[in-house]
Design an enzyme around this catalytic site. Structure first.
Site, PDB file in Angstrom:
ATOM      1  N   ASP A 273       0.819  -1.222  -0.012  1.00 36.85           N
ATOM      2  CA  ASP A 273      -0.107   0.003   0.027  1.00 36.85           C
ATOM      3  C   ASP A 273       0.911   1.326  -0.079  1.00 36.85           C
ATOM      4  O   ASP A 273       2.220   1.116   0.165  1.00 36.85           O
ATOM      5  CB  ASP A 273      -1.153  -0.005   1.240  1.00 36.85           C
ATOM      6  CG  ASP A 273      -0.454  -0.360   2.476  1.00 36.85           C
ATOM      7  OD1 ASP A 273       1.025  -0.262   2.670  1.00 36.85           O
ATOM      8  OD2 ASP A 273      -0.989  -1.066   3.321  1.00 36.85           O
TER       9      ASP A 273
ATOM     10  N   ASN B 243      -7.091  -2.739  14.768  1.00 33.34           N
ATOM     11  CA  ASN B 243      -8.548  -2.968  14.145  1.00 33.34           C
ATOM     12  C   ASN B 243      -8.579  -4.348  13.246  1.00 33.34           C
ATOM     13  O   ASN B 243      -9.564  -4.569  12.627  1.00 33.34           O
ATOM     14  CB  ASN B 243      -9.396  -1.824  13.409  1.00 33.34           C
ATOM     15  CG  ASN B 243      -8.545  -1.438  12.377  1.00 33.34           C
ATOM     16  OD1 ASN B 243      -7.487  -1.939  11.923  1.00 33.34           O
ATOM     17  ND2 ASN B 243      -9.131  -0.381  11.606  1.00 33.34           N
TER      18      ASN B 243
ATOM     19  N   HIS C 187      -7.053  -4.725  10.523  1.00 39.34           N
ATOM     20  CA  HIS C 187      -6.971  -4.675   9.017  1.00 39.34           C
ATOM     21  C   HIS C 187      -5.702  -5.244   8.738  1.00 39.34           C
ATOM     22  O   HIS C 187      -4.652  -5.508   9.254  1.00 39.34           O
ATOM     23  CB  HIS C 187      -6.862  -3.075   8.552  1.00 39.34           C
ATOM     24  CG  HIS C 187      -5.760  -2.234   9.238  1.00 39.34           C
ATOM     25  ND1 HIS C 187      -5.701  -0.870   9.211  1.00 39.34           N
ATOM     26  CD2 HIS C 187      -4.359  -2.612   9.476  1.00 39.34           C
ATOM     27  CE1 HIS C 187      -4.513  -0.230   9.373  1.00 39.34           C
ATOM     28  NE2 HIS C 187      -3.772  -1.582   9.648  1.00 39.34           N
TER      29      HIS C 187
ATOM     30  N   GLU D 102      -9.468  -2.223   5.555  1.00 40.72           N
ATOM     31  CA  GLU D 102     -10.214  -1.801   7.042  1.00 40.72           C
ATOM     32  C   GLU D 102     -11.482  -2.534   7.319  1.00 40.72           C
ATOM     33  O   GLU D 102     -12.200  -3.339   6.258  1.00 40.72           O
ATOM     34  CB  GLU D 102     -10.609  -0.344   6.913  1.00 40.72           C
ATOM     35  CG  GLU D 102      -9.395   0.648   6.830  1.00 40.72           C
ATOM     36  CD  GLU D 102      -8.436   0.866   7.925  1.00 40.72           C
ATOM     37  OE1 GLU D 102      -8.438  -0.019   8.841  1.00 40.72           O
ATOM     38  OE2 GLU D 102      -8.061   2.038   8.146  1.00 40.72           O
TER      39      GLU D 102
HETATM   40  P1  PGA Z   1       2.462  -1.042  12.781  1.00 37.02           P
HETATM   41  O1  PGA Z   1       0.996  -1.164  11.684  1.00 37.02           O
HETATM   42  O2  PGA Z   1       3.354  -2.309  12.034  1.00 37.02           O
HETATM   43  O3  PGA Z   1       2.942   0.216  12.610  1.00 37.02           O
HETATM   44  O4  PGA Z   1       1.951  -1.728  13.977  1.00 37.02           O
HETATM   45  C1  PGA Z   1       0.732  -2.683  11.302  1.00 37.02           C
HETATM   46  C2  PGA Z   1      -0.663  -2.189  10.245  1.00 37.02           C
HETATM   47  O5  PGA Z   1      -1.193  -1.384  10.413  1.00 37.02           O
HETATM   48  O6  PGA Z   1      -0.712  -3.148   9.512  1.00 37.02           O
END
Ligand code: PGA
Length: 240
Positions: free
Chosen positions: A70, A135, A137, A142
């Site tokens: 992404d 959450n 995702h 999301e």
């Molecule tokens: P993070 O993010 O590794 O910074 O915790 C993970 C994500 O949002 O997929």
């Protein structure tokens, strides 16, 4: 370190993210040695220890392909918070790939989505690296995202903006949208390696492993993929 099998998902519990990075590196190395060509890559704090292990290693990726999950919409590839810059800093500057694809956040939506879907079609992913949001995702898919999605433009939830604002000067600087591989793009990978560290990921991990498969919990779809490894530290494992 301990192992637990949840049907198709192999769970590896580690002490902390340092050990998680070492274990994840072993899995990347195994894939590399067994001929994997296309590596699906992730950004965020989670894969940092894995990328450190890869940087330290003598593995050569110069004939491999990288496809990132992404990118924020509206950030140029040179913006310090863009995932282009993140990948250069954490991996590509030391371990260049033959070719590396990341969505272009400055490109028109329709053109970019078509281009990225073609990239994924032409370069089937052998190993997909994933983090997970608080959450649940995966990528920027999301809660509520259809399981049928390919690359798409996502409106980031407030929870994701809150989680990511630490990288920006202020919350209003966090882009509201991203281009993300879809759930179907992720599921098309031959093997998936998800890592999660910290107490704030414990509920998402519990739902991933034990909860029903539902679009409200994007990561729960991994229960339907034939080859998934999940590396979690003690804090992220506290509810399973
Ligand atoms: P993070 O993010 O590794 O910074 O915790 C993970 C994500 O949002 O997929």
């Amino acid at each position: 370190m301990s192992f637990e099998a949840f049907d198709n998902i192999r769970v590896i519990k580690v002490k902390d993210k340092r050990e998680g990075g070492e274990k994840a590196f072993e899995i990347v190395k195994e894939a590399h040695e067994s001929g994997a060509v296309v590596f699906g890559l992730a950004t965020g704090s989670t894969p940092e220890t894995l990328y450190r292990e890869i940087r330290k290693s003598d593995l050569d990726f110069s004939d491999k392909t990288a496809i990132n999950l992404d990118e924020y919409v509206g950030l140029s590839p040179k913006h310090p918070q863009s995932y282009h810059v993140f990948m250069d800093e954490h991996l590509f500057s030391v371990k260049p790939f033959k070719v590396s694809f990341i969505p272009n956040g400055m490109e028109d939506e329709e053109i970019e989505i078509a281009r990225y879907n073609q990239v994924i079609r032409e370069h089937p992913i052998d190993l997909q690296i994933l983090g997970i949001g608080t959450n649940a995702h995966i990528g920027f898919n999301e809660p509520g995202t259809s399981f049928d999605t390919h690359t798409h433009k996502v409106k980031l939830t407030q929870e994701t903006v809150d989680a990511n604002k630490r990288y920006f000067e202020s919350e209003t600087d966090v882009p509201g949208y991203a281009y993300s591989m879809g759930i179907q793009s992720i599921l098309s990978a031959k093997k998936i390696l998800l890592m999660a560290y910290g107490e704030n990921k414990a509920e998402a991990i519990e739902q991933t492993l034990r909860g029903p498969v539902t679009e409200d919990v994007p990561s729960s779809i991994l229960q339907t993929h034939p080859d998934v490894v999940i590396i979690i530290d003690e804090a992220a494992a506290s509810r399973v």
